[in-house]
Motif scaffolding. Structure first.
Motif, PDB file in Angstrom:
ATOM      1  N   SER A 119       0.828  -1.217   0.000  1.00  0.00           N
ATOM      2  CA  SER A 119       0.000   0.000   0.000  1.00  0.00           C
ATOM      3  C   SER A 119       0.855   1.257   0.000  1.00  0.00           C
ATOM      4  O   SER A 119       0.391   2.326  -0.415  1.00  0.00           O
ATOM      5  CB  SER A 119      -0.967   0.004   1.187  1.00  0.00           C
ATOM      6  OG  SER A 119      -0.335   0.351   2.408  1.00  0.00           O
ATOM      7  N   TYR A 120       2.114   1.174   0.451  1.00  0.00           N
ATOM      8  CA  TYR A 120       3.010   2.324   0.378  1.00  0.00           C
ATOM      9  C   TYR A 120       3.403   2.610  -1.075  1.00  0.00           C
ATOM     10  O   TYR A 120       3.664   3.752  -1.441  1.00  0.00           O
ATOM     11  CB  TYR A 120       4.290   2.073   1.195  1.00  0.00           C
ATOM     12  CG  TYR A 120       4.074   1.763   2.652  1.00  0.00           C
ATOM     13  CD1 TYR A 120       3.255   2.549   3.449  1.00  0.00           C
ATOM     14  CD2 TYR A 120       4.709   0.673   3.245  1.00  0.00           C
ATOM     15  CE1 TYR A 120       3.070   2.261   4.793  1.00  0.00           C
ATOM     16  CE2 TYR A 120       4.544   0.368   4.585  1.00  0.00           C
ATOM     17  CZ  TYR A 120       3.710   1.164   5.351  1.00  0.00           C
ATOM     18  OH  TYR A 120       3.536   0.870   6.676  1.00  0.00           O
TER      19      TYR A 120
ATOM     20  N   PRO B  68      -0.934   3.302  -3.350  1.00  0.00           N
ATOM     21  CA  PRO B  68      -2.103   3.635  -2.516  1.00  0.00           C
ATOM     22  C   PRO B  68      -3.410   3.729  -3.292  1.00  0.00           C
ATOM     23  O   PRO B  68      -4.466   3.354  -2.776  1.00  0.00           O
ATOM     24  CB  PRO B  68      -1.722   4.973  -1.875  1.00  0.00           C
ATOM     25  CG  PRO B  68      -0.604   5.515  -2.692  1.00  0.00           C
ATOM     26  CD  PRO B  68       0.123   4.341  -3.237  1.00  0.00           C
TER      27      PRO B  68
ATOM     28  N   SER C 275      -7.632   3.143   3.671  1.00  0.00           N
ATOM     29  CA  SER C 275      -8.619   2.650   2.709  1.00  0.00           C
ATOM     30  C   SER C 275      -9.681   1.804   3.388  1.00  0.00           C
ATOM     31  O   SER C 275     -10.862   1.834   3.015  1.00  0.00           O
ATOM     32  CB  SER C 275      -7.931   1.855   1.592  1.00  0.00           C
ATOM     33  OG  SER C 275      -7.474   0.591   2.032  1.00  0.00           O
TER      34      SER C 275
ATOM     35  N   PRO D  36      -1.625   3.606   4.086  1.00  0.00           N
ATOM     36  CA  PRO D  36      -2.666   3.725   3.064  1.00  0.00           C
ATOM     37  C   PRO D  36      -3.664   2.577   3.121  1.00  0.00           C
ATOM     38  O   PRO D  36      -4.859   2.780   2.875  1.00  0.00           O
ATOM     39  CB  PRO D  36      -1.879   3.736   1.756  1.00  0.00           C
ATOM     40  CG  PRO D  36      -0.553   4.319   2.126  1.00  0.00           C
ATOM     41  CD  PRO D  36      -0.265   3.764   3.502  1.00  0.00           C
TER      42      PRO D  36
ATOM     43  N   TYR E 208      -5.486   0.636  -3.550  1.00  0.00           N
ATOM     44  CA  TYR E 208      -6.235   0.302  -2.338  1.00  0.00           C
ATOM     45  C   TYR E 208      -7.525   1.112  -2.262  1.00  0.00           C
ATOM     46  O   TYR E 208      -8.548   0.615  -1.798  1.00  0.00           O
ATOM     47  CB  TYR E 208      -5.344   0.528  -1.112  1.00  0.00           C
ATOM     48  CG  TYR E 208      -4.296  -0.555  -0.988  1.00  0.00           C
ATOM     49  CD1 TYR E 208      -4.396  -1.543  -0.017  1.00  0.00           C
ATOM     50  CD2 TYR E 208      -3.234  -0.619  -1.873  1.00  0.00           C
ATOM     51  CE1 TYR E 208      -3.456  -2.555   0.079  1.00  0.00           C
ATOM     52  CE2 TYR E 208      -2.290  -1.627  -1.797  1.00  0.00           C
ATOM     53  CZ  TYR E 208      -2.407  -2.596  -0.820  1.00  0.00           C
ATOM     54  OH  TYR E 208      -1.488  -3.611  -0.751  1.00  0.00           O
TER      55      TYR E 208
END
Length: 330
Positions: A93-94, A97, A155, A151, A100
């Protein structure tokens, strides 16, 4: 509500928790459709490994929750929906993002809208303990503030709030299950327990991990699946967010010691910088207050950590080829 005889859709049915849930629902008499993510290989994830008797009673469809027409087509005619499909790897997710947001927020909104339009009797939406971030107090109850420390967590908070809005705006019969750290057979090596076990069983003398001081509340997958089922069955859970956890915490370091003892192996733990989260993104403490779940449903955790770890180790010993212990997969 009894689920036997009900037409039930499980999104993310090919995944770790989803596949265990699908099996449980089939064994208990539900008419189950598993929605798995479309791919050109026609791969059904863990469903491909099911016994023939389970697979023969199961309908599998392929699609993508990011496409409303797709999800609406498969929800039509169902009575109960378990929504588990999501992007869940925190490190990835980094890097991406927006992926997500599209899957976890927009995809969940598609599911909610389709459930509203098709008059679904009960929806169980899957949240995560990561939405709480580092505990501001323990044990963490459902009134704890939400903190988007990654992130992924942000989400899932967004998805949870869309669920809340559909309940309050449209009276949608939805409940949110918030599992703490589930583990067990079939879990990918992106999670800490299979990461530890796979490296040890592969004969590694050094165990590569990230930070080992954080604590987690680990819940065996069979207990988590029982939580999904009980939340779906209970009329008291509509409109509620409900923790499912063991009500105990253990540090990653102490967890390593426990697994070393159960496997009777000797390894040296080293810190792998690649596995560390950004400093302010690390969730340092998670410990579930599960009293609300036990008050609203008939659920109670059945597995101790040692019992669950033994079952997980036994399964991984027989399925070690699934894991690439030499590689770190974000």
């Amino acid at each position: 509500m009894e689920l036997a005889g009900k037409k039930v859709l499980v999104t993310g049915g090919e995944g770790f928790i989803g596949s265990h849930l699908v099996e449980d629902l089939v064994r208990n008499g539900a008419e189950v459709t598993a929605l798995v993510q479309y791919n050109s290989f026609n791969n059904w994830g863990w469903i491909d490994a099911f016994d023939k008797d389970i697979k023969s009673q199961l309908k599998v469809v392929t699609g993508d929750i990011r496409e409303y027409d797709c999800i609406n087509k498969f929800i039509k005619g169902q009575q109960v929906v378990f929504h588990l499909a999501a992007l869940i790897a925190i490190p990835y997710s980094y890097l991406s993002p927006m992926a997500y947001v599209r899957t976890n927020v927009e995809g969940t909104t598609n599911v909610l809208e389709a459930c509203k339009e098709n008059g679904i009797e009960k929806i169980v939406h899957t949240s995560t303990s990561e939405t709480y971030g580092t505990a501001l107090y323990v044990p963490i109850n459902e009134r704890h503030p939400l903190q988007g420390q990654s992130p992924y967590a942000a989400s899932k908070i967004g998805a949870d709030k869309m669920v809340e809005s559909y309940y309050k705006s449209f009276n949608l019969p939805v409940a949110t299950i918030r599992p703490f750290n589930t583990y067990g057979p079939r879990q990918s090596a992106r999670a800490v327990i299979p990461t530890i076990i796979s490296q040890i069983l592969s004969g590694k003398k050094t165990l590569k991990l990230g930070k080992i001081s954080p604590t987690r509340d680990f819940n065996y997958v069979k207990d988590t699946v029982a939580g999904f089922v009980e939340i779906a069955k209970s009329e008291n859970t509509i409109g509620e967010v409900i923790n499912v956890g063991s009500n105990r915490e253990i540090s990653i370091g102490d967890l390593v010691g426990k697994i070393i003892g159960l496997t009777a192996c000797s390894v040296k733990v080293i810190c792998d910088e690649e596995r560390l989260r950004p400093e302010k993104s690390e969730v340092n403490r998670l410990w579930a207050d599960n009293q609300k779940m036990m008050q609203l449903t008939n659920w109670c955790p059945q597995y101790s950590l040692d019992q669950g770890l033994r079952e997980t180790i036994d399964w991984m010993q027989n399925n070690l080829s699934v894991y690439k212990s030499d590689q770190y997969n974000i």
